[in-house]
Design an enzyme around this catalytic site. Sequence first.
Site, PDB file in Angstrom:
ATOM      1  N   TYR A   1       0.817  -1.210   0.000  1.00 43.72           N
ATOM      2  CA  TYR A   1       0.000   0.000   0.000  1.00 43.72           C
ATOM      3  C   TYR A   1       0.851   1.261   0.000  1.00 43.72           C
ATOM      4  CZ  TYR A   1      -4.008  -3.011   0.975  1.00 43.72           C
ATOM      5  OH  TYR A   1      -4.972  -3.968   0.906  1.00 43.72           O
TER       6      TYR A   1
ATOM      7  N   LYS B   1       3.559 -15.529   2.324  1.00 41.21           N
ATOM      8  CA  LYS B   1       3.501 -16.298   1.068  1.00 41.21           C
ATOM      9  C   LYS B   1       4.943 -16.616   0.687  1.00 41.21           C
ATOM     10  CE  LYS B   1       1.249 -17.969  -2.509  1.00 41.21           C
ATOM     11  NZ  LYS B   1       0.535 -19.249  -2.383  1.00 41.21           N
TER      12      LYS B   1
ATOM     13  N   ASP C   1      -2.804 -18.483   1.582  1.00 42.54           N
ATOM     14  CA  ASP C   1      -3.927 -19.186   0.929  1.00 42.54           C
ATOM     15  C   ASP C   1      -4.488 -20.255   1.862  1.00 42.54           C
ATOM     16  OD1 ASP C   1      -1.346 -20.095   0.540  1.00 42.54           O
ATOM     17  OD2 ASP C   1      -1.720 -21.012  -1.410  1.00 42.54           O
TER      18      ASP C   1
ATOM     19  N   ASP D   1      -5.464  -7.034   5.491  1.00 45.65           N
ATOM     20  CA  ASP D   1      -6.671  -6.343   5.025  1.00 45.65           C
ATOM     21  C   ASP D   1      -7.706  -7.391   4.585  1.00 45.65           C
ATOM     22  OD1 ASP D   1      -8.423  -4.460   4.133  1.00 45.65           O
ATOM     23  OD2 ASP D   1      -7.157  -3.656   2.547  1.00 45.65           O
TER      24      ASP D   1
ATOM     25  N   ASP E   1     -11.168  -9.021   6.989  1.00 49.28           N
ATOM     26  CA  ASP E   1     -12.557  -8.915   6.532  1.00 49.28           C
ATOM     27  C   ASP E   1     -13.201 -10.296   6.468  1.00 49.28           C
ATOM     28  OD1 ASP E   1     -12.458  -6.181   6.297  1.00 49.28           O
ATOM     29  OD2 ASP E   1     -13.474  -6.167   4.351  1.00 49.28           O
TER      30      ASP E   1
END
Length: 355
Positions: free
Chosen positions: A142, A191, A223, A247, A251
Site C-alpha cells: 500500500y 507467502k 492461501d 486487510d 474482513d
Amino acid sequence: MTYRITLVPGDGIGPEIVDSAVRVLNAVGQKYGHAFVYDTALAGGCAIDRFGEPLPDESLRKCLDSDSVLLGAVGGPKWDGLPGHLRPERALLGIRKELGLFANLRPVKLMKVLADASPLRADVAGRGVDLLIVRELTGGMYFGPRGRGRDETGENAFDTEIYSRAEIERIGRVGFKTARKRGKKLTSVDKANVLESSRLWRETMHELALEYPDIAYTDMLVDNCAMQLIRDPSQFDVIVTSNLFGDILSDEASQLTGSIGLLASASLGAGTRGMYEPIHGSAPDIAGQGVANPIATILSAAMMLNLSFGLKREADAVETAVEAVLAAGARTRDIAAGGAYVTGAEMTERIIKAL
Ligand code: NAD
C-alpha cells in the site's frame, strides 16, 4: 485520572455510533471515578464539505494533542467521484501516518448467544471463534513504489511489496506480546513459497520467536490461512501478517461473527496513544434511521480503555455489559434475523444499565 479523547465522528452513521460510545464512556467514568474530556474533530466527507479537504490541519492537531482518538467512519456516495487525494479515506491514512500507527489489532469473537448469526456450520461455530488479527498498517504494497507503463502488448501497471527487517520486527513483536496476553499462540501468515518479501518476513519472525519461547509459534501460507479460517477458526489465537494479507483476512474473519456491526479495532504505534474505530464503514444506506448497531464502536471504546489507558477492569466491564444485554435477547436490526429489534439508542441505554 483525566483522559483527553478526540472524537472523529465522520460521516453517515458515524455521529450516531460515536455518540453511543461517549455515553457508555461517561457511564464508565461515573462508576469508576475517571474523567473523560472530549474534543471533536471534523474529518472525511464532512470536512471536505466544510473546509475543502478530508483532514484539515486543525483536526490533525486535535488528534496529536489527545491521549487517544475514537473514530466513527468516513465516506459516502456524495464524495465518491472526487480525485484520490481528496477522498474521505485520505483522512484515515493521514491520521494513521501522522500518529505513527503501524499496528492494527482486530479481535474476532463469536459470542455464544449469537452463534446463529454466524455463517459457519453449527458444529464449527460450536468449537468457538476467539482470535485476534495483528495487521501491519504502514508498509508493504500500500506504500511501495507504484506506477503505470507500456510494453509491446500495451499498457501495464505495478505495485511493489517492500518490507524492511526493522518493520517486520516491529510488527512481529506486537504479535508476540499480544499472544502473551491471550492464549500464547501466534500464527505468522505469509507467502514465503513465492514472494521474496515473505521470505524475509518468515526469517525475521523465526529469529524473533527465539526471544518468546513461551509462545507456541507457527507459520502459515496466506492461501491456507484463508481456508483454515473457514474450516476451523478455533485453531487460531493471534495471527500476525502484512498490510495486504491482513486487510483481506481480517474482513474474511469478521464475517465469522455474523455482523460487521459488532467488531472493534485498534490502531497503535510506539506509545500508548491509539486510534479506535469500528471495522465497518459509514453505512450511508441506514444513516439517520436510528438502526445502526453501536456495539462495534462501544467495544472499540473498551479497547481504548484497556490498551491506551490501562483500564482493563473497566474495559472488561463494558464487554461483560454488552454480552449480558445480548444474552438477555436485545438485538439491533442487523442481528435480529428478521425478528423484533431495538434502536441503536435503546441498545446503548441497555448496555449502560447493565454496566
Ligand atoms: P459499510 O460497512 O458502511 O456497510 C456495509 C453494510 O453493512 C451496509 O449494508 C450497512 O448498512 C451495514 N452496516 C455497517 N455498519 C453497520 C452497523 N453499525 N449497524 C448495522 N449495519 C451496519 O460498507 P460500504 O457500504 O462498503 O461503505 C460505505 C462507505 O463507508 C463508503 O464510502 C466507504 O468508502 C466507507 N468506509 C469507511 C470505512 C472507515 O471509515 N473506516 C471503512 C469501510 C468503508
